[in-house]
Design a protein around this motif. Structure first.
Motif, PDB file in Angstrom:
ATOM      1  N   LEU A   1       0.849  -1.188   0.000  1.00  0.00           N
ATOM      2  CA  LEU A   1       0.000   0.000   0.000  1.00  0.00           C
ATOM      3  C   LEU A   1       0.884   1.236   0.000  1.00  0.00           C
ATOM      4  O   LEU A   1       2.016   1.199   0.504  1.00  0.00           O
ATOM      5  N   SER A   2       0.365   2.338  -0.527  1.00  0.00           N
ATOM      6  CA  SER A   2       1.145   3.567  -0.585  1.00  0.00           C
ATOM      7  C   SER A   2       0.231   4.775  -0.406  1.00  0.00           C
ATOM      8  O   SER A   2      -0.891   4.796  -0.935  1.00  0.00           O
ATOM      9  N   PHE A   3       0.727   5.780   0.330  1.00  0.00           N
ATOM     10  CA  PHE A   3      -0.063   6.972   0.625  1.00  0.00           C
ATOM     11  C   PHE A   3       0.788   8.224   0.500  1.00  0.00           C
ATOM     12  O   PHE A   3       1.954   8.238   0.928  1.00  0.00           O
ATOM     13  N   SER A   4       0.198   9.264  -0.066  1.00  0.00           N
ATOM     14  CA  SER A   4       0.821  10.581  -0.088  1.00  0.00           C
ATOM     15  C   SER A   4       0.352  11.372   1.127  1.00  0.00           C
ATOM     16  O   SER A   4      -0.816  11.275   1.523  1.00  0.00           O
ATOM     17  N   VAL A   5       1.252  12.146   1.687  1.00  0.00           N
ATOM     18  CA  VAL A   5       0.928  12.935   2.872  1.00  0.00           C
ATOM     19  C   VAL A   5       0.539  14.345   2.446  1.00  0.00           C
ATOM     20  O   VAL A   5       1.225  14.983   1.640  1.00  0.00           O
ATOM     21  N   MET A   6      -0.569  14.825   2.992  1.00  0.00           N
ATOM     22  CA  MET A   6      -1.046  16.179   2.737  1.00  0.00           C
ATOM     23  C   MET A   6      -1.050  16.950   4.050  1.00  0.00           C
ATOM     24  O   MET A   6      -1.605  16.475   5.059  1.00  0.00           O
ATOM     25  N   ALA A   7      -0.443  18.140   4.073  1.00  0.00           N
ATOM     26  CA  ALA A   7      -0.558  19.026   5.231  1.00  0.00           C
ATOM     27  C   ALA A   7      -1.921  19.709   5.165  1.00  0.00           C
ATOM     28  O   ALA A   7      -2.234  20.394   4.183  1.00  0.00           O
ATOM     29  N   VAL A   8      -2.742  19.516   6.194  1.00  0.00           N
ATOM     30  CA  VAL A   8      -4.093  20.085   6.197  1.00  0.00           C
ATOM     31  C   VAL A   8      -4.363  20.785   7.535  1.00  0.00           C
ATOM     32  O   VAL A   8      -5.218  20.380   8.319  1.00  0.00           O
ATOM     33  N   PRO A   9      -3.619  21.869   7.840  1.00  0.00           N
ATOM     34  CA  PRO A   9      -3.814  22.566   9.108  1.00  0.00           C
ATOM     35  C   PRO A   9      -5.176  23.236   9.181  1.00  0.00           C
ATOM     36  O   PRO A   9      -5.794  23.549   8.161  1.00  0.00           O
ATOM     37  N   GLY A  10      -5.610  23.447  10.403  1.00  0.00           N
ATOM     38  CA  GLY A  10      -6.897  24.098  10.645  1.00  0.00           C
ATOM     39  C   GLY A  10      -7.471  23.603  11.959  1.00  0.00           C
ATOM     40  O   GLY A  10      -7.608  24.353  12.921  1.00  0.00           O
ATOM     41  N   HIS A  11      -7.816  22.324  12.004  1.00  0.00           N
ATOM     42  CA  HIS A  11      -8.269  21.726  13.258  1.00  0.00           C
ATOM     43  C   HIS A  11      -7.146  21.786  14.283  1.00  0.00           C
ATOM     44  O   HIS A  11      -7.348  22.187  15.434  1.00  0.00           O
TER      45      HIS A  11
END
Length: 256
Positions: free
Chosen positions: A101-111
């Motif tokens: 399996l493979s995943f890209s990381v996204m920075a999603v600041p806010g919470h």
């Protein structure tokens, strides 16, 4: 394409489990150990733990499960997440070779200021950033940050399935229908969610495409919805960030 399993935890959390073709599995945001241990008794074989943010209801069992399973932990670069883990951020790729399996990381600041999401395998694990028909509270970030984070998630392919951290859909639906009562797709989605919960089933995952048509927090650029929010919140309907901020304040004070 592998299918995720939502393991109910705590009051209304979901721990996500995703098994690869060889049976090894990724676990996302384990706030408590018991649901994972029960799944392991049924054959789940965790090898990796993904963490979206530091809140205890998403990290409470990370160390215990990592030690028991020998799992590698991937987490945001935030000192509030302690323990042995690989720190990841925007643009990093998590390759889980054991599970293929493979995943890209996204920075999603806010919470939170260091919140991340993991996108891959036709899924996006959004933690407490994007919920079905809603979004997370702004505990540390700004409206502009959260608006940008949601727009980036919403730009994923429409068939991408959203795996969020809580079962909040019915409450979110009540608010969304107050904001956007004429949205027939939303009316259908709310009915679908009520039926799922009546049967004891999760309301997620749900597609990005569905959320784009029904989640008011993803539709702050739409003139009709923006005008409705501006009428209630006294914001500039032409400024989508201002509309988002007013919508979030409205939701914060909303009682179904």
């Amino acid at each position: 394409m592998p299918l995720p399993t939502a393991l109910p935890a705590l009051a209304d959390n979901y721990i996500w489990a995703l098994a690869g073709t060889n049976g090894r599995a990724v676990i996302v945001d384990p706030g408590e150990a018991a649901p994972v241990l029960e799944a392991m008794e049924q054959g789940l074989r965790p090898c990796t733990i993904l963490v979206t943010h530091h809140h205890r209801d998403h990290t409470g069992a990370v160390d215990a499960l990592a030690e028991r399973c020998g799992a590698i932990v991937y987490a945001p670069d935030d000192p509030r997440i302690v323990g042995d883990c690989v720190r990841v951020g925007e643009g990093d790729v998590v390759n889980v070779a054991q599970a293929d399996l493979s995943f890209s990381v996204m920075a999603v600041p806010g919470h939170t200021r260091s919140h991340i999401a993991f996108a891959g395998e036709g899924l996006v694990f959004t933690g407490d950033t994007l919920f079905s028909l809603g979004c997370g509270r702004l505990f540390e970030g700004t409206p502009a940050q959260m608006f940008d984070s949601l727009e980036r998630i919403a730009a994923l392919p429409p068939e991408t399935r959203v795996c969020c951290g809580h079962e909040y859909t019915l409450g979110n639906a009540a608010f969304a229908l107050t904001v956007d009562p004429g949205n027939l797709a939303l009316v259908r989605r709310a009915a679908q969610a009520r039926e799922a919960r009546a049967l004891g089933n999760p309301t997620v995952p749900i597609s990005i495409g569905s959320e784009q048509g029904t989640n008011p927090f993803l539709r702050c650029r739409e003139p009709r919805l923006a005008a409705r929010v501006a009428e209630h919140g006294g914001c500039d309907a032409a400024d989508p960030v201002a509309v988002f901020a007013a919508l979030r304040r409205w939701k914060d004070g909303f009682a179904a």
